[in-house]
Design an enzyme around this catalytic site. Structure first.
Site, PDB file in Angstrom:
ATOM      1  N   CYS A 105      32.964   0.343   7.686  1.00  0.00           N
ATOM      2  CA  CYS A 105      32.773   0.111   6.241  1.00  0.00           C
ATOM      3  C   CYS A 105      31.949  -1.142   5.951  1.00  0.00           C
ATOM      4  O   CYS A 105      31.500  -1.343   4.821  1.00  0.00           O
ATOM      5  CB  CYS A 105      34.123   0.017   5.541  1.00  0.00           C
ATOM      6  SG  CYS A 105      35.042   1.539   5.711  1.00  0.00           S
ATOM      7  N   HIS A 121      32.428  -2.520  -1.214  1.00  0.00           N
ATOM      8  CA  HIS A 121      32.648  -1.264  -0.494  1.00  0.00           C
ATOM      9  C   HIS A 121      33.694  -0.454  -1.263  1.00  0.00           C
ATOM     10  O   HIS A 121      34.683  -1.006  -1.765  1.00  0.00           O
ATOM     11  CB  HIS A 121      33.126  -1.578   0.924  1.00  0.00           C
ATOM     12  CG  HIS A 121      33.665  -0.388   1.630  1.00  0.00           C
ATOM     13  ND1 HIS A 121      32.935   0.772   1.767  1.00  0.00           N
ATOM     14  CD2 HIS A 121      34.877  -0.146   2.213  1.00  0.00           C
ATOM     15  CE1 HIS A 121      33.661   1.662   2.420  1.00  0.00           C
ATOM     16  NE2 HIS A 121      34.849   1.141   2.693  1.00  0.00           N
ATOM     17  N   ASN A 167      35.493   7.520  -0.369  1.00  0.00           N
ATOM     18  CA  ASN A 167      35.017   6.491   0.564  1.00  0.00           C
ATOM     19  C   ASN A 167      33.988   7.135   1.495  1.00  0.00           C
ATOM     20  O   ASN A 167      34.328   8.022   2.278  1.00  0.00           O
ATOM     21  CB  ASN A 167      36.208   5.942   1.357  1.00  0.00           C
ATOM     22  CG  ASN A 167      35.802   4.853   2.344  1.00  0.00           C
ATOM     23  OD1 ASN A 167      34.617   4.591   2.548  1.00  0.00           O
ATOM     24  ND2 ASN A 167      36.789   4.226   2.966  1.00  0.00           N
TER      25      ASN A 167
END
Ligand code: ACO
Length: 351
Positions: free
Chosen positions: A113, A278, A308
């Site tokens: 990430c 993020h 995500n």
């Protein structure tokens, strides 16, 4: 002063939009649980056969068009992903071929990430040291390969069989993770240009202590052979996650590293015009926003629509923010992320 500037951005998603209610057909979950705990409302999955480099290619083409740059001008590729097309080789070289480019360098980075932020740092160093002139930075993921179910056609609204009760129970074992992720790719074209605008600085960190809080137990060379039938039967090829532990780390480390990068550049946190974090969980980002005392107008979230997408979240959010007028010339933009590894970091950019 020579600074790396983002000249253009673009993104693409998987072909199939899947809502939380669609997921209810596959496992024991609910739209309410997913929205309340994560903020995710829908995500996209690819059609089987569409790969991470295909998404990278689509995103790269859009970023090139946005930048007004020809593909042949790219002289370096940096590709961030944790879901490569193959165990090896990495995605960078495959994308170079798909773009029809000559044998330019192509570097793969795997910071999950935080991949795009590490990618920005490496790209900035390559550009400002003169080792690259026009660089393509990609963050792309096909997470759907991690999903435990086989009833894809049913999920996509086709005639295929629905999961049996036993299959639903199996799918539900992984529901805390599977509901969060989506497939997408984002890209940026960067060049070093004289002036005050561009990437200003970075703070990145890694700490492998406790990496098992978020990792894939099998499919690695810590065991022999690196993948077995038993792994699949036990679901050890699917990421394991201690959600609460990751949540705590994220809400601690992300505000901390934003303060660090601002302090290193001598700018108060309150001078940030837009925070692009993020997109792992809307609740995490709301807590980071509160810790940094930033108003809603200074924070950009879009996890509701994409879930995500790991290395792709930041370029997607940047693209949407730029194209919707949320980033204006001269704005101070801060990127921040934390992910498996654990790796975390922040970058400051004068748009
Ligand atoms: N639907 C319905 N119920 C569920 C679901 C679901 N999808 N998932 C879990 N539950 C249930 C659990 O079984 C549990 O039930 P119980 O109380 O009867 O045992 C209950 O909900 C609470 O489960 P928790 O896992 O404790 O839920 P939590 O509040 O911690 O939320 C979540 C889970 C959303 C995953 C959260 O912990 C989180 O977002 N963590 C951070 C994730 C993250 O940021 N990952 C890093 C990025 S990924 C990367 O780097 C690759």
């Amino acid at each position: 002063m020579l600074r790396s500037r983002i000249l253009g951005t673009g993104f693409v998603t998987g072909q199939h939009r899947v809502t939380n209610d669609d997921l209810v057909r596959m496992m024991d979950t609910s739209d309410q649980w997913i929205r309340e705990r994560s903020g995710v409302e829908q995500r996209y999955y690819v059609e089987e056969g569409t790969t991470t480099t295909d998404l990278g290619l689509g995103a790269a083409r859009k970023a090139l068009e946005d930048a007004g740059v020809k593909a042949e001008e790219i002289d370096y590729i940096v590709f961030a992903t944790m879901t490569p097309d193959h165990y090896f080789p990495g995605c960078g070289g495959i994308l170079q071929d798909k773009l029809g480019l000559g044998p330019i360098p192509a570097l793969d980075i795997r910071q999950q990430c935080t991949g795009f932020i590490y990618g920005l740092q490496v790209s900035d160093a390559l550009l400002r040291s003169g080792q690259a002139r026009t660089l393509l930075l990609v963050g792309a993921e096909v997470h759907s390969g991690f999903m435990p179910w086989t009833q894809w056609d049913h999920l996509f609204g086709g005639e295929g069989p629905a999961p049996t009760e036993t299959e639903k129970a199996w799918n539900s074992r992984f529901r805390d993770r599977t509901v969060l992720f989506g497939d997408a790719g984002g890209a940026a074209i960067l060049r070093a240009v004289d002036g005050d605008r561009g990437l200003l600085g970075f703070k990145v960190h890694s700490d492998g202590n406790g990496f098992e809080s978020l990792y894939v137990p099998s499919c690695g060379f810590a065991q022999r052979p690196y993948v077995t039938d038993k792994d699949f039967l036990e679901g050890r090829h699917i990421p394991e996650m201690n959600g609460k532990q990751v949540f705590k780390l994220a809400v601690t480390r992300m505000p901390e590293v934003v303060r660090e990068v601002c302090a290193a550049q001598g700018v108060p946190v309150q001078d940030i015009d837009l925070l692009i974090a993020h997109q792992a969980n809307l609740r995490i980002n709301e807590m980071v926003q509160r810790a940094l005392e930033l108003p809603d107008s200074k924070v950009f979230n879009n996890i509701q629509r994409y879930g995500n997408t790991t290395a792709a979240t930041i370029p997607i959010a940047l693209d949407e923010a730029r194209k919707s007028g949320r980033v204006k010339d001269g704005d101070l933009v801060c990127f921040v992320g934390l992910g498996a590894g654990f790796h975390w970091g922040a970058a400051l950019m004068r748009a």
